[in-house]
Scaffold this motif. Structure first.
Motif, mmCIF file in Angstrom:
data_model
loop_
_atom_site.group_PDB
_atom_site.id
_atom_site.type_symbol
_atom_site.label_atom_id
_atom_site.label_comp_id
_atom_site.label_asym_id
_atom_site.label_seq_id
_atom_site.Cartn_x
_atom_site.Cartn_y
_atom_site.Cartn_z
ATOM 1 N N LEU A 117 0.826 -1.192 0.000
ATOM 2 C CA LEU A 117 0.000 0.000 0.000
ATOM 3 C C LEU A 117 0.866 1.250 0.000
ATOM 4 O O LEU A 117 1.998 1.253 0.499
ATOM 5 C CB LEU A 117 -0.914 0.011 1.232
ATOM 6 N N SER A 118 0.316 2.308 -0.554
ATOM 7 C CA SER A 118 1.009 3.586 -0.549
ATOM 8 C C SER A 118 1.188 4.072 0.880
ATOM 9 O O SER A 118 0.248 4.068 1.680
ATOM 10 C CB SER A 118 0.190 4.608 -1.353
ATOM 11 N N GLY A 119 2.420 4.469 1.214
ATOM 12 C CA GLY A 119 2.678 5.024 2.539
ATOM 13 C C GLY A 119 3.030 4.019 3.603
ATOM 14 O O GLY A 119 3.095 4.366 4.786
ATOM 15 N N CYS A 136 11.100 4.936 -11.819
ATOM 16 C CA CYS A 136 10.455 4.923 -13.134
ATOM 17 C C CYS A 136 9.945 6.329 -13.450
ATOM 18 O O CYS A 136 9.392 7.003 -12.574
ATOM 19 C CB CYS A 136 9.286 3.947 -13.146
ATOM 20 N N PRO A 137 10.114 6.799 -14.666
ATOM 21 C CA PRO A 137 9.583 8.122 -15.016
ATOM 22 C C PRO A 137 8.072 8.152 -14.859
ATOM 23 O O PRO A 137 7.396 7.122 -14.993
ATOM 24 C CB PRO A 137 10.004 8.304 -16.479
ATOM 25 N N HIS A 138 7.538 9.332 -14.572
ATOM 26 C CA HIS A 138 6.110 9.445 -14.284
ATOM 27 C C HIS A 138 5.244 9.010 -15.454
ATOM 28 O O HIS A 138 4.120 8.552 -15.266
ATOM 29 C CB HIS A 138 5.769 10.885 -13.897
ATOM 30 N N ASP A 139 5.789 9.147 -16.704
ATOM 31 C CA ASP A 139 4.999 8.748 -17.875
ATOM 32 C C ASP A 139 5.355 7.354 -18.372
ATOM 33 O O ASP A 139 4.833 6.891 -19.379
ATOM 34 C CB ASP A 139 5.182 9.758 -19.015
ATOM 35 N N GLY A 140 6.265 6.662 -17.667
ATOM 36 C CA GLY A 140 6.630 5.303 -18.045
ATOM 37 C C GLY A 140 7.330 5.200 -19.382
ATOM 38 O O GLY A 140 7.310 4.138 -20.002
ATOM 39 N N SER A 141 7.986 6.261 -19.839
ATOM 40 C CA SER A 141 8.579 6.258 -21.172
ATOM 41 C C SER A 141 9.971 5.634 -21.164
ATOM 42 O O SER A 141 10.682 5.661 -20.155
ATOM 43 C CB SER A 141 8.668 7.688 -21.712
ATOM 44 N N LEU A 142 10.357 5.099 -22.307
ATOM 45 C CA LEU A 142 11.690 4.519 -22.465
ATOM 46 C C LEU A 142 12.778 5.584 -22.326
ATOM 47 O O LEU A 142 13.800 5.366 -21.667
ATOM 48 C CB LEU A 142 11.802 3.846 -23.834
ATOM 49 N N GLY A 143 12.555 6.735 -22.962
ATOM 50 C CA GLY A 143 13.537 7.803 -22.875
ATOM 51 C C GLY A 143 13.737 8.275 -21.449
ATOM 52 O O GLY A 143 14.865 8.546 -21.017
ATOM 53 N N GLU A 196 8.797 2.844 -7.985
ATOM 54 C CA GLU A 196 7.616 3.462 -8.607
ATOM 55 C C GLU A 196 7.217 2.743 -9.898
ATOM 56 O O GLU A 196 6.869 3.369 -10.898
ATOM 57 C CB GLU A 196 7.870 4.949 -8.894
ATOM 58 N N MET A 197 7.237 1.406 -9.852
ATOM 59 C CA MET A 197 6.913 0.623 -11.046
ATOM 60 C C MET A 197 5.486 0.832 -11.540
ATOM 61 O O MET A 197 5.181 0.590 -12.704
ATOM 62 C CB MET A 197 7.142 -0.863 -10.756
ATOM 63 N N GLN A 198 4.608 1.297 -10.653
ATOM 64 C CA GLN A 198 3.215 1.496 -11.075
ATOM 65 C C GLN A 198 3.104 2.561 -12.156
ATOM 66 O O GLN A 198 2.095 2.633 -12.873
ATOM 67 C CB GLN A 198 2.325 1.853 -9.881
ATOM 68 N N HIS A 199 4.141 3.398 -12.318
ATOM 69 C CA HIS A 199 4.107 4.417 -13.370
ATOM 70 C C HIS A 199 4.076 3.788 -14.762
ATOM 71 O O HIS A 199 3.629 4.434 -15.712
ATOM 72 C CB HIS A 199 5.324 5.339 -13.254
ATOM 73 N N LEU A 200 4.554 2.552 -14.882
ATOM 74 C CA LEU A 200 4.526 1.894 -16.187
ATOM 75 C C LEU A 200 3.104 1.645 -16.662
ATOM 76 O O LEU A 200 2.868 1.477 -17.857
ATOM 77 C CB LEU A 200 5.291 0.571 -16.145
ATOM 78 N N CYS A 201 2.178 1.589 -15.737
ATOM 79 C CA CYS A 201 0.781 1.345 -16.117
ATOM 80 C C CYS A 201 0.196 2.535 -16.878
ATOM 81 O O CYS A 201 -0.840 2.393 -17.529
ATOM 82 C CB CYS A 201 -0.065 1.059 -14.876
ATOM 83 N N SER A 202 0.847 3.698 -16.788
ATOM 84 C CA SER A 202 0.307 4.884 -17.451
ATOM 85 C C SER A 202 1.085 5.248 -18.706
ATOM 86 O O SER A 202 0.899 6.319 -19.245
ATOM 87 C CB SER A 202 0.334 6.083 -16.489
ATOM 88 N N SER A 203 1.960 4.351 -19.160
ATOM 89 C CA SER A 203 2.756 4.676 -20.346
ATOM 90 C C SER A 203 1.861 4.764 -21.571
ATOM 91 O O SER A 203 0.816 4.138 -21.661
ATOM 92 C CB SER A 203 3.860 3.645 -20.562
ATOM 93 N N GLY A 251 6.867 -1.028 -5.993
ATOM 94 C CA GLY A 251 5.726 -0.209 -6.381
ATOM 95 C C GLY A 251 4.501 -0.534 -5.552
ATOM 96 O O GLY A 251 4.507 -1.469 -4.736
ATOM 97 N N THR A 252 3.457 0.230 -5.762
ATOM 98 C CA THR A 252 2.196 -0.045 -5.089
ATOM 99 C C THR A 252 1.518 -1.236 -5.768
ATOM 100 O O THR A 252 1.956 -1.728 -6.810
ATOM 101 C CB THR A 252 1.272 1.180 -5.151
ATOM 102 N N ASN A 253 0.414 -1.667 -5.187
ATOM 103 C CA ASN A 253 -0.306 -2.810 -5.755
ATOM 104 C C ASN A 253 -0.833 -2.526 -7.157
ATOM 105 O O ASN A 253 -1.187 -3.452 -7.887
ATOM 106 C CB ASN A 253 -1.483 -3.184 -4.839
ATOM 107 N N ALA A 254 -0.849 -1.248 -7.535
ATOM 108 C CA ALA A 254 -1.322 -0.897 -8.873
ATOM 109 C C ALA A 254 -0.403 -1.432 -9.964
ATOM 110 O O ALA A 254 -0.787 -1.469 -11.132
ATOM 111 C CB ALA A 254 -1.447 0.621 -9.001
#
Length: 481
Positions: free
Chosen positions: A130-132, A172-179, A231-238, A266-269
């Protein structure tokens, strides 16, 4: 640049035959006992005394921030440290720099290393929760048990000049980008080495594939022991999922071809990332996931944590922690450690500003109502125990429920595919016998309601909680510092 944590290699035998004779392992700190781990990762900054409580309110307000630096180790920290220790050391067994296969493996051209005996021993550790709940804090404390960079010059009378990066952590970048991932890697490596050499590569117009190949070569060149990806959950928003799939494939390739152990955090997301692709799921389950879920009500370890934080009290009059206060605190935080720290800090600041003598259940409720309104919906969802309400906040859903939801979704999707397959076969094949019409199975995910009993702890009113915990043997005096 941050201060570089360099250490000169000092080699010591471990007593384990698969480790001894490998300079990358012998130079690491000794394998710690559980007692040593508790002492090393636990952190209790100075508690306020009567002199500090008598200071000007403005000064006491600054002292409250020390509460955020408290680290209370639990069994999950011991398990995480043990697996992290195994992950690094076993990952190095396949990359002994004295072996010819490793020397060939580090050559720039991948064509030169094919068929030359290199076999990856890298595993993957997944840290979810969980977060936190302190995942990143725990992992940072454990990683810092190791020097980040070790400098080698000679090993057993042999010239051995190498720079070993024991661990490297990136977000992980906030947008989940490769760059964004490439830029984060190069920047983190420069920060670890104390140089400005690689971070400029991300903005020089090089193609993503070239940068990813360079990352793999740098992992080999610096003998990176473990790559921590937070912050692996950021990959879900790529965007469109294209970068996400490429990154996950690259992580698998990095583990297989470069022999680099990975830690996913990351979170469970982030759990849906490993659904549908067997090799991604197999990698994520490599050493077994560690889940940081919220504490259940009545958990003695929760009471111990509250007791430790309660001792950091900058109000005029420090009151003992009673069972009534513990119950009230749990109701307003629902076992989330981040919510707990926020509630206690806000309550103390409110008491100081309003010139209150001490913290009471009524004051806690007032602070929750007025200053934590933005958190009411997620806390109320946790308080309800309703999986459907909790599912609205996927980074708060208990790990087992998130996995169950993911599995049920996959089962429903496969059932839909089977149904479609039957329809297709019926359309192209002659009907030999009359059949009853098939009914399409429901595809709505079902989240099971947990039905496991939770431990309870009943406290005597008016008696300090920490004293009761020690009397019942749930914690000892030494662990409470």
């Amino acid at each position: 640049m941050s201060k570089v944590r360099f250490a000169r290699a000092d080699y010591n035998l471990t007593g384990m035959p698969q480790y001894d004779g490998n300079p990358l392992i012998e130079c690491l700190p000794k394998i710690l006992s559980d007692v040593d781990v508790v002492r090393r990762i636990g952190h209790m900054p100075p508690r306020p005394d009567e002199t500090e409580r008598a200071l000007d309110p403005k000064l006491r307000g600054h002292g409250i921030n020390r509460m955020k630096d408290v680290v209370v180790p639990f069994h999950i920290h011991l398990r995480l440290e043990d697996l992290f220790s195994q992950l690094i050391r076993y990952g190095y067994t396949g990359r002994n720099p004295l072996h010819a296969s490793t020397v060939r493996h580090r050559l720039p051209s991948s064509a030169e290393i094919k068929g030359h005996g290199f076999m990856s021993t890298a595993e993957t550790l997944t840290l979810i929760g969980l977060s936190g709940m302190g995942k990143t804090t725990a992992l940072n404390s454990i990683a810092k048990l190791y020097p980040q960079v070790i400098s080698h010059s000679k090993y057993k009378r042999q010239i051995f000049i190498e720079t070993q990066v024991v661990w490297l952590k990136i977000d992980c970048p906030h947008d989940g980008s490769l760059g964004g991932f490439c830029a984060a890697f190069f920047s983190s490596l420069d920060d670890a080495l104390g140089i400005e050499k690689y971070s400029g590569r991300a903005g020089t117009g090089r193609s993503i594939s070239v940068m990813l190949q360079r990352i793999s070569q740098l992992c080999k060149a610096y003998f990176i022991g473990v790559l921590i990806i937070d912050e692996m959950q950021h990959l879900c928003s790529s965007r469109g999922g294209k970068d996400r799939e490429k990154l996950l494939n690259f992580f698998v390739q990095l583990s297989n071809d470069a022999g680099i152990p990975l830690v996913y955090v990351g979170t469970n997301a982030m759990l849906p990332l490993f659904s549908g692709v067997v090799r991604n799921a197999r990698r994520a389950a490599g050493m077994g996931p560690i889940a940081f879920d919220r504490f259940p009500e009545g958990d003695p370890y929760w009471a111990h944590l509250v007791s430790q934080l309660w001792s950091y009290d900058w109000t005029k009059t420090s009151v003992p922690l009673t069972g009534r206060l513990v119950a009230k605190i749990y109701d307003l935080t629902q076992g989330d450690t981040d919510f707990l720290v926020k509630l206690l800090q806000l309550a103390q600041r409110h008491a100081i500003w309003e010139n209150s003598d001490s913290i009471t259940p009524a004051l806690l409720q007032e602070v929750y109502d007025d200053q934590m309104a933005i958190l009411h919906k997620p806390i109320e969802a946790l308080r309800s125990g309703d999986p459907l309400q909790i599912a609205d906040f996927e980074d708060l859903m208990p790990t087992k429920d998130q996995i169950a939801q993911m599995m049920n979704y996959d089962l429903a999707r496969r059932a839909d595919r089977s149904y479609l397959s039957l329809i297709t076969q019926a359309a192209i094949a002659p009907v030999m016998h009359s059949e009853k019409a098939a009914t399409k199975p429901a595809s709505k995910p079902v989240i099971p309601v947990p039905n496991e009993p939770v431990p309870t702890a009943h406290f005597v009113e008016g008696v300090d909680v920490q004293t009761q915990l020690e009397q019942r043997g749930w914690v000892d005096k030494e662990s409470a510092w």
